[in-house]
Write a protein that holds these residues in place. Structure first.
Motif, PDB file in Angstrom:
ATOM      1  N   ALA A   1      -8.234 -13.254   6.779  1.00 54.99           N
ATOM      2  CA  ALA A   1      -8.781 -12.237   7.683  1.00 54.99           C
ATOM      3  C   ALA A   1      -9.624 -11.206   6.928  1.00 54.99           C
ATOM      4  O   ALA A   1     -10.509 -10.579   7.512  1.00 54.99           O
ATOM      5  CB  ALA A   1      -7.648 -11.538   8.433  1.00 54.99           C
ATOM      6  N   SER A   2      -9.342 -11.042   5.635  1.00 50.81           N
ATOM      7  CA  SER A   2     -10.133 -10.068   4.878  1.00 50.81           C
ATOM      8  C   SER A   2     -11.462 -10.653   4.408  1.00 50.81           C
ATOM      9  O   SER A   2     -12.293  -9.964   3.836  1.00 50.81           O
ATOM     10  CB  SER A   2      -9.330  -9.541   3.684  1.00 50.81           C
ATOM     11  OG  SER A   2      -9.163 -10.569   2.744  1.00 50.81           O
ATOM     12  N   LYS A   3     -11.654 -11.948   4.644  1.00 50.58           N
ATOM     13  CA  LYS A   3     -12.894 -12.601   4.191  1.00 50.58           C
ATOM     14  C   LYS A   3     -13.884 -12.871   5.314  1.00 50.58           C
ATOM     15  O   LYS A   3     -14.989 -13.337   5.073  1.00 50.58           O
ATOM     16  CB  LYS A   3     -12.566 -13.950   3.532  1.00 50.58           C
ATOM     17  CG  LYS A   3     -11.907 -13.832   2.181  1.00 50.58           C
ATOM     18  CD  LYS A   3     -11.629 -15.226   1.635  1.00 50.58           C
ATOM     19  CE  LYS A   3     -10.669 -15.152   0.463  1.00 50.58           C
ATOM     20  NZ  LYS A   3      -9.927 -16.396   0.305  1.00 50.58           N
TER      21      LYS A   3
ATOM     22  N   THR B   1      -8.943 -18.367  12.006  1.00 49.29           N
ATOM     23  CA  THR B   1      -9.194 -17.410  10.919  1.00 49.29           C
ATOM     24  C   THR B   1      -9.240 -18.146   9.581  1.00 49.29           C
ATOM     25  O   THR B   1     -10.130 -17.924   8.755  1.00 49.29           O
ATOM     26  CB  THR B   1      -8.084 -16.326  10.902  1.00 49.29           C
ATOM     27  OG1 THR B   1      -8.033 -15.709  12.180  1.00 49.29           O
ATOM     28  CG2 THR B   1      -8.371 -15.275   9.851  1.00 49.29           C
TER      29      THR B   1
ATOM     30  N   GLY C   1      -3.596 -13.089   6.057  1.00 54.71           N
ATOM     31  CA  GLY C   1      -4.151 -11.786   5.698  1.00 54.71           C
ATOM     32  C   GLY C   1      -5.345 -11.924   4.768  1.00 54.71           C
ATOM     33  O   GLY C   1      -6.369 -11.241   4.938  1.00 54.71           O
ATOM     34  N   GLU C   2      -5.215 -12.820   3.792  1.00 48.06           N
ATOM     35  CA  GLU C   2      -6.319 -13.043   2.859  1.00 48.06           C
ATOM     36  C   GLU C   2      -7.538 -13.604   3.583  1.00 48.06           C
ATOM     37  O   GLU C   2      -8.671 -13.196   3.342  1.00 48.06           O
ATOM     38  CB  GLU C   2      -5.881 -14.003   1.739  1.00 48.06           C
ATOM     39  CG  GLU C   2      -4.968 -13.337   0.735  1.00 48.06           C
ATOM     40  CD  GLU C   2      -4.411 -14.315  -0.297  1.00 48.06           C
ATOM     41  OE1 GLU C   2      -3.473 -13.938  -0.989  1.00 48.06           O
ATOM     42  OE2 GLU C   2      -4.923 -15.465  -0.371  1.00 48.06           O
TER      43      GLU C   2
ATOM     44  N   SER D   1     -15.454 -11.870   9.464  1.00 52.55           N
ATOM     45  CA  SER D   1     -15.535 -10.903  10.559  1.00 52.55           C
ATOM     46  C   SER D   1     -15.100 -11.607  11.844  1.00 52.55           C
ATOM     47  O   SER D   1     -15.004 -12.839  11.890  1.00 52.55           O
ATOM     48  CB  SER D   1     -16.955 -10.354  10.682  1.00 52.55           C
ATOM     49  OG  SER D   1     -17.878 -11.405  10.724  1.00 52.55           O
TER      50      SER D   1
ATOM     51  N   ASP E   1       0.830  -1.215   0.000  1.00 50.28           N
ATOM     52  CA  ASP E   1       0.000   0.000   0.000  1.00 50.28           C
ATOM     53  C   ASP E   1       0.859   1.257   0.000  1.00 50.28           C
ATOM     54  O   ASP E   1       0.519   2.258  -0.623  1.00 50.28           O
ATOM     55  CB  ASP E   1      -0.945  -0.003   1.205  1.00 50.28           C
ATOM     56  CG  ASP E   1      -2.059  -1.024   1.029  1.00 50.28           C
ATOM     57  OD1 ASP E   1      -2.356  -1.380  -0.131  1.00 50.28           O
ATOM     58  OD2 ASP E   1      -2.621  -1.485   2.040  1.00 50.28           O
TER      59      ASP E   1
ATOM     60  N   GLN F   1       0.625 -13.944   4.278  1.00 44.03           N
ATOM     61  CA  GLN F   1      -0.298 -13.603   3.184  1.00 44.03           C
ATOM     62  C   GLN F   1      -1.576 -14.424   3.266  1.00 44.03           C
ATOM     63  O   GLN F   1      -2.675 -13.908   3.089  1.00 44.03           O
ATOM     64  CB  GLN F   1       0.365 -13.890   1.828  1.00 44.03           C
ATOM     65  CG  GLN F   1       1.044 -12.698   1.200  1.00 44.03           C
ATOM     66  CD  GLN F   1       1.701 -13.105  -0.111  1.00 44.03           C
ATOM     67  OE1 GLN F   1       2.595 -13.937  -0.123  1.00 44.03           O
ATOM     68  NE2 GLN F   1       1.251 -12.528  -1.202  1.00 44.03           N
TER      69      GLN F   1
END
Ligand SMILES: [Fe+2]
Length: 346
Positions: free
Chosen positions: A234-236, A309, A231-232, A238, A35, A228
């Protein structure tokens, strides 16, 4: 020309851009800073057109492949690189045109077989071939002290001594140096005899990098790091806090299924009251039988909050749209003194 140096710990990445055309190249990007690089390019009104690794990194995770996928631009490495995701392989004496800028490739093996330096106007991006007050190590896979000797003494150090040196690692926050300064003060360059240099490199007794296996595995293959994957996942999904779960368990919330995805032995030692056991390893194969209602809210937990997760993300992928992961795990739950139950499954 824009020239930005981004430090991640000791790792240095570079964003170089052409003012005339707004084309930029990103060199040695690191996976956690994606980012930041994109924001930096935006801030300068630049479009990243090339992603370059100066060599196969053994101590950190390259972001070239992930950025290439997102930006649809090529990854460039030396032709000796084995990484399958490299789109453009380059060799000594060639140039990459970044708008009106010219990045000249110098093949400088030694730290690794695929190491290269990039010359850009008045500066040299030296990768791990030459560091400030040091050199790259030669004791990791494909390292070769004698080759590094040639790359340094018969190649780089013969260039204009006024060239600025920008390395891929800078542990002492010095930013940059010059060839002249390194020649005069870099302890590793004081041994200009090949045999003495090779012997010195062989006797450094350095510790292995922390993530050696994972870095080589992912950087050479294009595979994903554990971080990674987490992270992926965790983005899917709640998450629910431990406190929130505690009060919902205490009130015996109807419809909430608490799922323990640890191994059976861990479950028997102590679990959240009312939790159902379904180990992560058996999740996909037993899910139809164990969780017949895909509309039910399922709160997943494990020991530390990582496996849960991944498991919650898998459940969401399988259609359990209300799968939620615990923000924390059984270890923290026990430490907090929250209620637990030992013994057999309910
Ligand atoms: Fe390196």
């Amino acid at each position: 020309m824009i020239f930005e140096q981004v430090a991640t710990g000791g790792c240095q990445s570079y964003l170089v851009g052409c003012d005339e055309t707004c084309a930029a190249a990103l060199i040695d990007p690191e996976i956690t800073q994606i980012d930041r690089y994109l924001a930096l390019a935006n801030k300068h009104g630049m479009r990243i057109r090339f992603l370059i690794d100066t060599h196969t990194h053994a101590d950190h995770f390259s972001a070239t492949q992930e950025l290439a996928r997102r930006l649809e631009v090529p990854v460039i490495m030396h032709r000796q690189s084995r990484a399958p995701f490299v789109d453009m392989r380059v060799d000594d004496g060639e140039m990459v045109l970044v708008g009106d800028l010219r990045l000249r490739v110098l093949y400088t093996p030694g730290h690794t077989r695929d190491s290269m330096c990039l010359q850009l106007a008045d500066r040299l991006l030296t990768g791990d071939t030459l560091l400030i007050g040091g050199t790259g190590r030669t004791d990791l896979p494909t390292g070769d002290a004698s080759a590094l000797y040639d790359s340094l003494f018969n190649r780089i150090l013969k260039l204009d001594p006024k060239l600025l040196v920008y390395p891929a690692h800078d542990y002492r926050k010095q930013g940059h140096s010059t060839l002249e300064r390194e020649l005069a003060s870099n302890p590793r360059l004081q041994k200009s005899d090949r045999t003495a240099f090779v012997e010195m490199m062989g006797n450094l007794n350095l510790n292995m990098p922390t993530h050696l296996t994972e870095a080589l595995r992912t950087n050479m293959s294009g595979g994903k790091t554990v971080a990674q994957l987490l992270g992926e996942a965790a983005s899917k999904v709640s998450f629910m806090s431990m406190e929130e779960l505690k009060s919902r368990v205490a009130s015996d919330e109807p419809g909430l299924l608490v799922l323990d995805v640890r191994e059976r032995e861990a479950y028997l030692e102590g679990h959240i009251p009312g939790a159902k056991l379904l180990p992560r390893g058996q999740l996909e194969l037993r899910v139809n039988q164990e969780l017949p209602d895909p509309t039910r809210r399922v709160l997943v937990y494990c020991d530390l909050g990582k496996v849960s997760t991944l498991a919650a993300a898998t459940l969401r992928e399988m259609g359990y749209a209300r799968a939620v992961a615990l923000d924390g795990g059984m270890v923290a739950w026990s430490e907090a003194g929250y209620p637990e139950k030992a013994g057999t499954e309910p």
